[in-house]
Motif scaffolding. Structure first.
Motif, mmCIF file in Angstrom:
data_model
loop_
_atom_site.group_PDB
_atom_site.id
_atom_site.type_symbol
_atom_site.label_atom_id
_atom_site.label_comp_id
_atom_site.label_asym_id
_atom_site.label_seq_id
_atom_site.Cartn_x
_atom_site.Cartn_y
_atom_site.Cartn_z
ATOM 1 N N GLY A 71 0.804 -1.221 0.000
ATOM 2 C CA GLY A 71 0.000 0.000 0.000
ATOM 3 C C GLY A 71 0.834 1.266 0.000
ATOM 4 N N MET A 72 2.010 1.202 -0.619
ATOM 5 C CA MET A 72 2.928 2.347 -0.659
ATOM 6 C C MET A 72 3.300 2.646 -2.106
ATOM 7 N N TRP A 73 3.532 3.934 -2.411
ATOM 8 C CA TRP A 73 4.044 4.333 -3.712
ATOM 9 C C TRP A 73 5.545 4.096 -3.723
ATOM 10 N N LEU A 74 5.996 3.269 -4.659
ATOM 11 C CA LEU A 74 7.402 2.859 -4.740
ATOM 12 C C LEU A 74 7.889 2.888 -6.180
ATOM 13 N N GLN A 75 9.205 2.809 -6.343
ATOM 14 C CA GLN A 75 9.776 2.563 -7.662
ATOM 15 C C GLN A 75 9.528 1.102 -8.015
ATOM 16 N N THR A 76 9.684 0.739 -9.257
ATOM 17 C CA THR A 76 9.522 -0.656 -9.664
ATOM 18 C C THR A 76 10.703 -1.468 -9.142
ATOM 19 N N GLY A 77 10.477 -2.749 -8.904
ATOM 20 C CA GLY A 77 11.594 -3.591 -8.478
ATOM 21 C C GLY A 77 11.171 -4.698 -7.550
ATOM 22 N N GLY A 78 12.153 -5.503 -7.188
ATOM 23 C CA GLY A 78 11.865 -6.592 -6.273
ATOM 24 C C GLY A 78 12.920 -7.661 -6.269
ATOM 25 N N HIS A 79 12.495 -8.874 -5.970
ATOM 26 C CA HIS A 79 13.411 -10.003 -5.817
ATOM 27 C C HIS A 79 14.056 -10.398 -7.140
ATOM 28 N N CYS A 80 15.287 -10.829 -7.035
ATOM 29 C CA CYS A 80 15.965 -11.424 -8.179
ATOM 30 C C CYS A 80 15.376 -12.810 -8.386
ATOM 31 N N GLU A 81 15.327 -13.240 -9.629
ATOM 32 C CA GLU A 81 14.745 -14.532 -9.960
ATOM 33 C C GLU A 81 15.806 -15.472 -10.511
ATOM 34 N N GLU A 82 15.442 -16.724 -10.575
ATOM 35 C CA GLU A 82 16.377 -17.785 -10.992
ATOM 36 C C GLU A 82 17.056 -17.491 -12.324
ATOM 37 N N GLY A 83 16.347 -16.928 -13.280
ATOM 38 C CA GLY A 83 16.920 -16.669 -14.602
ATOM 39 C C GLY A 83 17.765 -15.416 -14.696
ATOM 40 N N ASP A 84 17.773 -14.590 -13.650
ATOM 41 C CA ASP A 84 18.561 -13.351 -13.683
ATOM 42 C C ASP A 84 20.045 -13.664 -13.579
ATOM 43 N N THR A 85 20.836 -13.016 -14.419
ATOM 44 C CA THR A 85 22.288 -13.226 -14.382
ATOM 45 C C THR A 85 23.042 -11.971 -13.964
ATOM 46 N N THR A 86 22.356 -10.807 -14.003
ATOM 47 C CA THR A 86 22.983 -9.558 -13.564
ATOM 48 C C THR A 86 21.980 -8.750 -12.745
ATOM 49 N N LEU A 87 22.503 -7.907 -11.863
ATOM 50 C CA LEU A 87 21.643 -7.010 -11.092
ATOM 51 C C LEU A 87 20.918 -6.045 -12.021
#
Length: 174
Positions: A71-87
């Motif tokens: 319930g907050m206004w935030l920038q987009t983003g979140g957890h890294c996922e299995e297929g991610d190879t870079t931040l």
């Protein structure tokens, strides 16, 4: 290169803009050294996350998402996922998924770090900027209750200090 190794490389090379950011950089690097699973949400003491503030440089505004669970206004983003190879790739994926905007262009280096407690664990967030293409029209995802453009000077009226600082850094960079 593994996501864990990429995160270490990014943090090693990143030039912190002030002492507080330098201390967070040091804390993040220590967390990576101490936890092989530091990039995964299974890391109970906390985990690195990737976010991106979507910016429309021509209109001088930022896109914020009203997080459905928090319930907050935030920038987009979140957890890294299995297929991610870079931040950076994780931040761009999250920004694209949550904004519904194709063709976002991520600035190569992070803009800031922010450590905050969430319902699941401590998030050690690595924050990037994503530039929206001309005429970008956002589409609400299932993770958002709302999605809206805000002028830089409107951010303080809707978001917490972390987002205000990020928007301020974005404005100064652009």
């Amino acid at each position: 290169m593994s996501l864990h190794r990429d995160a270490g490389r990014v943090l090693e090379r990143w030039k912190a803009p002030d002492d507080a950011q330098h201390r967070l950089r040091h804390l993040y690097r220590g967390h990576l050294a101490d936890h092989e699973d530091a990039m995964r949400r299974t890391c109970a003491p906390g985990h690195l996350t990737a976010s991106a503030l979507v910016v429309d440089p021509e209109q001088e505004r930022v896109l914020l998402t009203l997080h459905a669970k928090l319930g907050m206004w935030l920038q987009t983003g979140g957890h890294c996922e299995e297929g991610d190879t870079t931040l950076a790739g994780a931040a761009l994926r999250e920004a694209t998924e949550e904004s519904g905007i194709d063709g976002l262009r991520l600035l190569e280096q992070p803009v800031a770090l922010d450590r905050h407690l969430t319902p699941c664990a401590w998030h050690l967030d690595v924050q990037y900027l994503a530039l929206a293409p001309r005429g970008a029209v956002p589409r609400i995802s299932e993770e958002s209750a709302d999605l809206r453009w805000f002028a830089y000077d409107e951010v303080a009226g809707v978001a917490d200090g972390s987002v205000v600082r990020l928007a301020s850094r974005a404005r100064a960079l652009l």
